[in-house]
Design a protein around this motif. Structure first.
Motif, short mmCIF file in Angstrom:
data_model
loop_
_atom_site.label_atom_id
_atom_site.label_comp_id
_atom_site.label_asym_id
_atom_site.label_seq_id
_atom_site.Cartn_x
_atom_site.Cartn_y
_atom_site.Cartn_z
N UNK A 63 0.82 -1.21 0.00
CA UNK A 63 0.00 0.00 0.00
C UNK A 63 0.86 1.26 0.00
N UNK A 64 1.92 1.26 0.78
CA UNK A 64 2.82 2.41 0.82
C UNK A 64 3.45 2.63 -0.55
N UNK A 65 3.90 1.54 -1.18
CA UNK A 65 4.49 1.66 -2.52
C UNK A 65 3.47 2.19 -3.52
N UNK A 66 2.25 1.66 -3.47
CA UNK A 66 1.20 2.12 -4.38
C UNK A 66 0.87 3.60 -4.18
N UNK A 67 0.76 4.01 -2.92
CA UNK A 67 0.47 5.41 -2.63
C UNK A 67 1.62 6.32 -3.06
N UNK A 68 2.83 5.84 -2.87
CA UNK A 68 3.99 6.61 -3.30
C UNK A 68 3.99 6.79 -4.82
N UNK A 69 3.65 5.72 -5.54
CA UNK A 69 3.55 5.81 -7.00
C UNK A 69 2.47 6.80 -7.42
N UNK A 70 1.33 6.75 -6.74
CA UNK A 70 0.23 7.67 -7.07
C UNK A 70 0.63 9.12 -6.80
N UNK A 71 1.34 9.35 -5.70
CA UNK A 71 1.80 10.70 -5.39
C UNK A 71 2.81 11.17 -6.44
N UNK A 72 3.69 10.29 -6.88
CA UNK A 72 4.66 10.65 -7.91
C UNK A 72 3.96 11.03 -9.21
N UNK A 73 2.93 10.27 -9.56
CA UNK A 73 2.16 10.58 -10.76
C UNK A 73 1.45 11.93 -10.62
N UNK A 74 0.89 12.17 -9.45
CA UNK A 74 0.22 13.43 -9.20
C UNK A 74 1.20 14.60 -9.29
N UNK A 75 2.38 14.40 -8.77
CA UNK A 75 3.41 15.43 -8.78
C UNK A 75 3.77 15.83 -10.22
N UNK A 76 3.73 14.88 -11.13
CA UNK A 76 4.05 15.16 -12.53
C UNK A 76 2.98 16.03 -13.21
N UNK A 77 1.78 16.06 -12.64
CA UNK A 77 0.68 16.78 -13.29
C UNK A 77 0.47 18.19 -12.75
N UNK A 78 1.22 18.59 -11.70
CA UNK A 78 1.01 19.91 -11.14
C UNK A 78 2.27 20.75 -11.26
N UNK A 79 2.12 22.04 -11.03
CA UNK A 79 3.24 22.99 -11.10
C UNK A 79 4.29 22.60 -10.05
N UNK A 80 5.52 22.40 -10.50
CA UNK A 80 6.60 21.94 -9.62
C UNK A 80 6.93 22.92 -8.51
N UNK A 81 6.59 24.20 -8.69
CA UNK A 81 6.92 25.20 -7.67
C UNK A 81 5.74 25.51 -6.74
N UNK A 82 4.65 24.81 -6.90
CA UNK A 82 3.46 25.11 -6.09
C UNK A 82 3.59 24.54 -4.68
N UNK A 83 2.76 25.04 -3.79
CA UNK A 83 2.74 24.54 -2.41
C UNK A 83 2.32 23.08 -2.37
N UNK A 84 1.39 22.71 -3.27
CA UNK A 84 0.93 21.32 -3.34
C UNK A 84 2.08 20.39 -3.71
N UNK A 85 2.91 20.83 -4.65
CA UNK A 85 4.06 20.02 -5.07
C UNK A 85 5.03 19.83 -3.90
N UNK A 86 5.24 20.87 -3.12
CA UNK A 86 6.14 20.77 -1.96
C UNK A 86 5.60 19.77 -0.94
N UNK A 87 4.29 19.79 -0.73
CA UNK A 87 3.67 18.85 0.21
C UNK A 87 3.83 17.42 -0.29
N UNK A 88 3.57 17.22 -1.59
CA UNK A 88 3.68 15.87 -2.16
C UNK A 88 5.12 15.37 -2.08
N UNK A 89 6.09 16.26 -2.40
CA UNK A 89 7.49 15.85 -2.30
C UNK A 89 7.85 15.46 -0.87
#
Length: 94
Positions: A63-89
């Motif tokens: 589950x952790x691996x799957x969630x990490x993959x999903x977060x990585x995919x989400x990170x690719x779809x948003x602005x890299x400098x946004x607050x959301x991207x920092x939270x995901x990272x």
């Protein structure tokens, strides 16, 4: 089992764990496992509790691996400098 423990402890400085401590630890593990908690079939063997514990940990890791993959995919779809991207990272890196 006590024969094995006595052979291991002879000449060794390791501490022994008592049968009561093992029973207590297995009981505590059993209380943490959702699969065993839902059965309500009375007493469960220590080997079954340990087997279920291993399965549960494997599933949690997956589950952790799957969630990490999903977060990585989400990170690719948003602005890299946004607050959301920092939270995901921060979630991905721990």
């Amino acid at each position: 089992m006590s024969g094995r423990r006595s052979r291991q402890s002879s000449g060794s400085t390791t501490s022994r764990i008592s049968d009561d401590q093992i029973i207590s630890l297995v009981s505590r593990l059993q209380q943490l496992l959702p699969e065993i908690q839902t059965r309500r079939s009375g007493k469960v063997s220590a080997s079954k509790v340990l087997q279920e514990t291993c399965n549960y940990i494997k599933n949690l890791n997956k589950e952790v691996d799957d969630l990490s993959d999903r977060l990585s995919q989400l990170l690719e779809t948003i602005d890299a400098d946004s607050a959301e991207a920092a939270i995901i990272r921060s979630l991905i890196t721990g």
